[in-house]
Scaffold this motif. Structure first.
Motif, short mmCIF file in Angstrom:
data_model
loop_
_atom_site.label_atom_id
_atom_site.label_comp_id
_atom_site.label_asym_id
_atom_site.label_seq_id
_atom_site.Cartn_x
_atom_site.Cartn_y
_atom_site.Cartn_z
N GLU B 11 0.83 -1.21 0.00
CA GLU B 11 0.00 0.00 0.00
C GLU B 11 0.86 1.26 0.00
N ARG B 12 1.89 1.24 0.83
CA ARG B 12 2.79 2.41 0.85
C ARG B 12 3.50 2.56 -0.49
N ARG B 14 2.28 1.72 -3.32
CA ARG B 14 1.28 2.29 -4.25
C ARG B 14 1.22 3.80 -4.12
N ARG B 15 1.47 4.28 -2.91
CA ARG B 15 1.42 5.73 -2.71
C ARG B 15 2.74 6.40 -3.09
N SER B 17 5.89 5.51 -2.00
CA SER B 17 6.94 5.59 -0.98
C SER B 17 8.21 4.89 -1.47
#
Lengths: 283, 190
Positions: B11-12, B14-15, B17
């Motif tokens: 998820e990170r 995907r953002r 990071s």
């Protein structure tokens, strides 16, 4: 069930991929059948030898290279090249050098990826340097540098509609087409093709005119190709001939004689340029 | 399925990071690099392809649906990259089989059969080499392999069977030729 049918299951038995009831059945058969047991032992010996390799550690610089490419990703010209960054030997050294340079300046945007992406010059040095060793390998290095993908002659036409070129299935003198490649010179498409006549290798490269063609340490000289004037770079018995018109630079890499054999080749791969009025290149 | 922590990292990632990207790289790159090294036989090419794999993986991370592990996702990209590369290399006649034997370092205690199998692996078709390595080097089960190469588990079983047979045939031929050569070099007297 006969042994032949059991043998079809021995691979799955070895891999522990059988349902428990089937596994029990195979196991029972194996206890009774020496031939199938031997088959299993042979497979075990074969497959257990596969993973034996020295611990292959990931190169410590790999993440740095990936991170650098990620930082330059927004500058990339198209999705087609966005994930390609072939770091072959010469480029890896060059990248290392460029990293030292850009880190020193605190400016990470000038690495080789962006050089390739912008492509105000075309680097033939990588091709010419490796020519004496293996012409095909040298050509391969050049293709890798410019993100080559194989395609058909028709795809090449669609890929680079602004270029004047042909990749016919045969060339005068008996050369046969082996492969057509789609290249990316910065934001602009290019095309290449390889031909073979017995052991003779010939390659063509078509690219849009650029500010500079970089031949590394090799010098280029004016030459005549039929009624046209172009230029050539010689490395041993190999010659790279260039004939440029306003839309396209036509390059032919071969060991052919430029006076007797190359005009017909050039007429086949650059029909418009070859048929047009005489012109000069690089003057 | 993904573990909770893996889910968080993805998820990170995907953002966008960078730290999460690095974490995914750290978690999976050893397996990916090792597979690519065995596929190509060249440390340089394995490095290039590993780089391509992660750049592509990060660029397309939105497409990762979490049904398989993130390692499987990278395996899938890596196998595709390797097969494309080897197709191009074959076209360019780069003689990878030779480089595979020349460039890979083997541990000192490697046995003769292991060396023979390593050499034979360099001679099987790349797609077969990939499936053999995924199963017997990296220990993926049929389900995971099917997710990597995008085919049903039954097809994995039959392809593995064919690949094992091919490997054995190459070894048999190799041993046969060696015995013939030995016979030629050392003719029996009398």
């Amino acid at each position: 069930m006969c042994c032949e049918e059991y043998r079809d299951r021995i691979g799955r038995f070895l891999d522990d991929e059988l349902a428990s009831d089937v596994r029990a059945d195979v196991s029972e058969h194996l206890q009774a059948c020496a031939a199938c047991r031997l088959e299993l032992e042979n497979l075990q010996e074969l497959t257990s030898a596969i993973p034996n390799l020295a611990d292959a550690g990931v190169p410590s610089s790999l993440w740095t290279s990936i991170e650098t490419s990620l930082q330059t990703a927004p500058d990339r010209p198209s999705p087609r090249t966005a994930t390609r960054f072939p770091l072959h030997r010469s480029r890896r050294w060059a990248l290392a050098a460029s990293l030292v340079f850009v880190v020193g300046l605190g400016f990470l945007g000038t690495n080789l990826m962006s050089r390739s992406a912008r492509a105000s010059e075309i680097d033939f040095g990588v091709l010419l340097d490796a020519l004496p060793l293996d012409a095909q390998l040298a050509f391969g290095k050049f293709l890798a540098l410019y993100g080559a993908e194989t395609g058909s002659a028709l795809e090449a036409k669609k890929f680079a509609p602004a270029l004047d070129f042909e990749t016919p299935p045969t060339l005068p003198g008996g050369f046969r087409l082996e492969s057509v490649y789609l290249l990316q010179f910065g934001n602009r498409p290019g095309v290449a093709a390889s031909y073979r006549r017995g052991n003779d290798f010939l390659a063509t490269i078509f690219h849009p005119p650029v500010e500079q063609e970089n031949f590394g340490t090799h010098k280029d000289y004016p030459c005549a190709i039929g009624k046209h004037r172009g230029h050539k770079v010689e490395v041993g018995s190999w010659k790279m001939i260039h004939l440029t018109d306003p839309t396209t630079c036509h390059c032919v890499l071969s060991q052919l004689d430029e006076a007797t054999e190359l005009p017909a080749i050039m007429a086949a791969v650059a029909p418009l340029a070859a048929a047009g009025p005489p012109h000069n290149h690089g003057e | 399925m993904m573990s909770e922590s893996e889910h968080d990292v993805v998820e990170r990632c995907r953002r966008g990071s960078r730290e999460a990207q690095r974490e995914l790289f750290e978690r999976t790159s050893e397996r990916i690099y090792r597979l690519l090294l065995r596929m190509t036989g060249s440390a340089d090419d394995a490095s290039d392809l590993t780089q391509d794999t992660y750049l592509k993986g990060f660029a397309q991370i939105e497409k990762f649906d979490g049904r398989a592990s993130i390692a499987t996702w990278f395996y899938r990209i890596a196998v595709n990259e390797a097969l494309q590369f080897l197709r191009r290399a074959k076209t360019l006649r780069l003689k990878l089989e030779n480089s595979a034997r020349d460039n890979v370092d083997y541990p000192a205690d490697t046995t003769a059969i292991q060396l023979d199998v390593q050499a034979a692996l360099g001679c099987v078709e790349p797609a077969e080499r990939a499936i053999l390595l995924l199963r017997y080097q990296d220990g993926l089960d049929y389900r995971a392999i099917s997710e990597v190469i995008g085919c049903p588990e039954g097809t994995v079983a039959s392809r593995l069977s064919r690949a094992r047979d091919r490997l054995r045939d190459i070894l048999r031929k190799s041993y046969g030729e060696t015995e013939e050569n030995d016979a030629t070099v050392h003719p029996k007297n009398g």
